[in-house]
Design a protein around this motif. Structure first.
Motif, PDB file in Angstrom:
ATOM      1  N   THR A   3     -42.949 -42.545 -16.841  1.00 23.86           N
ATOM      2  CA  THR A   3     -44.247 -41.892 -16.944  1.00 23.86           C
ATOM      3  C   THR A   3     -44.195 -40.820 -18.031  1.00 23.86           C
ATOM      4  O   THR A   3     -43.109 -40.414 -18.486  1.00 23.86           O
ATOM      5  N   GLU A   6     -42.145 -37.921 -16.752  1.00 24.33           N
ATOM      6  CA  GLU A   6     -40.707 -38.172 -16.770  1.00 24.33           C
ATOM      7  C   GLU A   6     -40.149 -38.057 -18.187  1.00 24.33           C
ATOM      8  O   GLU A   6     -39.058 -37.500 -18.396  1.00 24.33           O
ATOM      9  N   THR A   9     -40.226 -34.187 -19.112  1.00 30.19           N
ATOM     10  CA  THR A   9     -39.217 -33.353 -18.436  1.00 30.19           C
ATOM     11  C   THR A   9     -37.804 -33.700 -18.888  1.00 30.19           C
ATOM     12  O   THR A   9     -36.895 -32.870 -18.768  1.00 30.19           O
ATOM     13  N   GLU A 120     -46.058 -30.019 -18.359  1.00 30.27           N
ATOM     14  CA  GLU A 120     -46.646 -29.658 -17.068  1.00 30.27           C
ATOM     15  C   GLU A 120     -47.219 -28.246 -17.091  1.00 30.27           C
ATOM     16  O   GLU A 120     -48.253 -27.968 -16.478  1.00 30.27           O
ATOM     17  N   ASP A 545     -48.103 -33.581  -6.596  1.00 31.39           N
ATOM     18  CA  ASP A 545     -47.333 -32.949  -5.527  1.00 31.39           C
ATOM     19  C   ASP A 545     -46.184 -32.173  -6.170  1.00 31.39           C
ATOM     20  O   ASP A 545     -45.956 -32.254  -7.383  1.00 31.39           O
ATOM     21  N   ASP A 547     -41.900 -31.240  -5.104  1.00 28.05           N
ATOM     22  CA  ASP A 547     -40.850 -31.541  -4.130  1.00 28.05           C
ATOM     23  C   ASP A 547     -40.218 -30.251  -3.615  1.00 28.05           C
ATOM     24  O   ASP A 547     -40.689 -29.144  -3.912  1.00 28.05           O
ATOM     25  N   GLU A 551     -40.194 -29.132  -8.237  1.00 31.20           N
ATOM     26  CA  GLU A 551     -40.472 -30.036  -9.349  1.00 31.20           C
ATOM     27  C   GLU A 551     -41.799 -30.760  -9.113  1.00 31.20           C
ATOM     28  O   GLU A 551     -42.096 -31.205  -8.000  1.00 31.20           O
ATOM     29  N   THR A 553     -44.600 -33.725  -9.406  1.00 26.35           N
ATOM     30  CA  THR A 553     -44.683 -35.176  -9.481  1.00 26.35           C
ATOM     31  C   THR A 553     -46.143 -35.586  -9.579  1.00 26.35           C
ATOM     32  O   THR A 553     -47.041 -34.851  -9.179  1.00 26.35           O
ATOM     33  N   GLY A 554     -46.373 -36.773 -10.131  1.00 30.54           N
ATOM     34  CA  GLY A 554     -47.716 -37.337 -10.171  1.00 30.54           C
ATOM     35  C   GLY A 554     -48.621 -36.804 -11.257  1.00 30.54           C
ATOM     36  O   GLY A 554     -49.796 -37.160 -11.294  1.00 30.54           O
TER      37      GLY A 554
END
Length: 556
Positions: A3, A6, A9, A120, A545, A547, A551, A553-554
């Motif tokens: 993605t 990904e 990061t 992000e 979200d 974790d 970190e 996600t989505g």
């Protein structure tokens, strides 16, 4: 397949000091904002004022699908390609708004291996500029209501307050509200509403101001409403331009980050192009031009919106001299303009592709009308077929149109080398005869007609009774010599989002005009255009979200 998040990061970022060192920036002209972001002092422009400007390249597109066509990705990829060719390069982009980030369209940091980073952080709160604009806008709203409550010395008619509150989210429930309820101690009851922050005139002002003094002067000209006799009430009448400018002190400083390949990226300001003027800040563009030999910038949505406003409004306000334009197209958008449903865009359809090329043709004509050389960038998707690409190549070759297939999402700067070489060649070989489409001395209707007919291809323009009344009043107030900022759907050349391709013999309806005197233009709302979007049935926020370690996600 990784993605965007990904890929971003996993990228190895350089400390922002390293990016600063590659530019002509003195120690006292910047301040770190964490490890990988910086704010730049306005004094930098004062020092470099007499330096030659770099070659300014504008990236625009055809009318997009709801998911966007990768215009920011191509902008970043082109900047990285120019760097790979040994050119001192910078890019200049807008800041993402939380509305589309959490809604449907996504962020505004590019994609794949052509992104600005830290992705992000930029897509979320970044350096807080948009929050500062929100606070400034709403401080003015609070000061207006308090002024009325405390005696209303300026004689504001509560029924004619035009200044709305804002929030940086898509929230349809706030489009129309009532404030001041609860008794005499709670204020004066009246109808009000919210816009999305990026539609605020304060966002437009921040993006067009060239100094703190200019910022304060522009803020003072904001029209907040009218008296009973219909005379306008401004921020200067309330005497609050100083505190508003104070709240924007740090937000006015451009932000510097980097691309995945280490190209300096100026990201500052974020007005939408469908309801505002759609360009990053003039300060950031000018700084990039003083510090780099090639500057790649983008304007929101298609050439009918962002590019038109970049060339008729921003370039005129900042005395910019664009050298070339890149028009981004994709097979999926062209097929959609040829009649293919959105859920079938990955299927090969050569007939629809040929039909949809009429949309590209119109945008090319628009750029040609400004006297600028251009290259069409075909942004490659993995679902594109060889036959589809050949249709576009043959179409362009038959019309002597420069076309470059770009694979910058998958390959980074390497995937934009052909595009970069063609742009360099255009700048070197072609004489630029850039001119805005209309003189400021033209009447309000003449300017609107020019945009509607020459850029959109409309046959007629229809004005509501309210718009007719406002045109007369605005001319009487001395606002008739301002440029026009059209608020129109991004999906169609017309003001109806379902009229795809290249519609003909259609009417543009002007339902309302709004004065943005501080920004220096008049907004003309067409069709059913809204200044507070809503969320889709399945907003992107549902997939986001963090974790246990914090970190994200989505996020694309």
């Amino acid at each position: 397949m990784k993605t965007d998040l990904e890929i971003a990061t996993a990228a190895k970022l350089k400390p922002i000091q390293s990016i600063i060192n590659g530019l002509d920036i003195l120690d006292e002209e910047w301040e770190p904002y964490g490890k990988y972001k910086a704010k730049l002092s306005l004094g930098l422009l004062d020092r470099l004022n007499n330096e030659k400007d770099g070659n300014l390249i504008l990236v625009t597109s055809i009318n997009p699908t709801p998911a966007g066509e990768g215009k920011s990705t191509v902008t970043v990829g082109l900047g990285q390609a120019l760097k790979q060719l040994g050119k001192k390069t910078a890019i200049a982009l807008r800041e993402p708004s939380l509305g589309p980030v959490m809604g449907l369209k996504g962020g505004a940091t590019g994609g794949g291996y052509s992104q600005v980073v830290p992705m992000e952080e930029i897509n979320l709160h970044f350096t807080g500029d948009i929050h500062a604009i929100t606070a400034t806008n709403n401080a003015l709203a609070a000061l207006i209501d308090n002024h009325i409550f405390q005696g209303n010395q300026a004689q504001i008619d509560p029924r004619q307050i035009t200044w709305k509150r804002v929030v940086d989210l898509n929230d349809r429930a706030l489009r129309q509200v009532v404030v001041g309820l609860g008794g005499v101690k709670q204020g004066v009851p009246r109808e009000d509403g919210f816009n999305i922050t990026v539609a605020s005139e304060i966002m437009a002002i921040l993006c067009l101001a060239n100094s703190y003094q200019d910022l304060k002067a522009r803020l003072s000209k904001i029209v907040v409403g009218y008296r009973v006799d219909s005379s306008p009430v401004t921020v200067a009448d309330l005497g609050v331009e100083g505190v508003l400018a104070m709240l924007l002190r740090d937000a006015l400083k451009p932000n510097l980050v980097q691309t995945i390949e280490g190209v300096p990226a100026f990201i500052h300001g974020g007005p939408f192009a469908n309801i505002a003027h759609g360009c990053n800040s003039l300060l950031a563009t000018r700084m990039a031009g003083k510090l780099a030999d090639y500057v790649v910038t983008e304007a929101g949505f298609g050439a009918d919106l962002g590019a038109e406003k970049f060339l008729n409004i921003k370039s005129r306000a900042g005395n910019l001299d664009p050298k070339a334009v890149v028009i981004v197209a994709t097979t999926r958008a062209l097929k959609m303009h040829g009649g293919v449903e959105q859920d079938k865009l990955t299927e090969e359809n050569l007939a629809a592709l040929n039909e949809g090329l009429s949309n590209l043709a119109k945008h090319i004509e628009t750029i040609e009308s400004f006297g600028l050389p251009y290259v069409v960038a075909l942004n490659h998707f993995t679902t594109d077929t060889a036959a589809e690409i050949k249709v576009i190549e043959d179409w362009c070759q038959a019309r002597n149109i420069s076309l470059a297939l770009t694979t910058v999402w998958a390959d980074g700067g390497k995937g934009g080398i052909e595009l970069a070489n063609q742009v360099i060649q255009k700048i070197a070989e072609q004489k630029v005869n850039f001119q805005p489409l209309y003189p400021l001395t033209a009447s309000i209707k003449e300017k609107i007609d020019t945009i509607a007919k020459r850029v959109y291809g409309a046959s007629t323009v229809k004005y509501s009774a309210l718009a007719e009344q406002q045109i007369n009043e605005f001319s009487q107030h001395g606002w008739g010599d301002l440029p026009i900022c059209m608020a129109k759907t991004q999906y169609s050349l017309s003001d109806q989002p379902d009229q795809l391709g290249r519609p003909t013999d259609f009417t543009i309806t002007i339902r309302e005009l709004r004065p943005s005197i501080g920004a220096g233009f008049i907004v003309a709302l067409t069709g059913e255009m809204l200044t507070m979007p809503g969320l889709p049935k399945q907003p992107a926020a549902l997939k986001m979200d963090i974790d246990a370690t914090g970190e994200i996600t989505g996020l694309f």
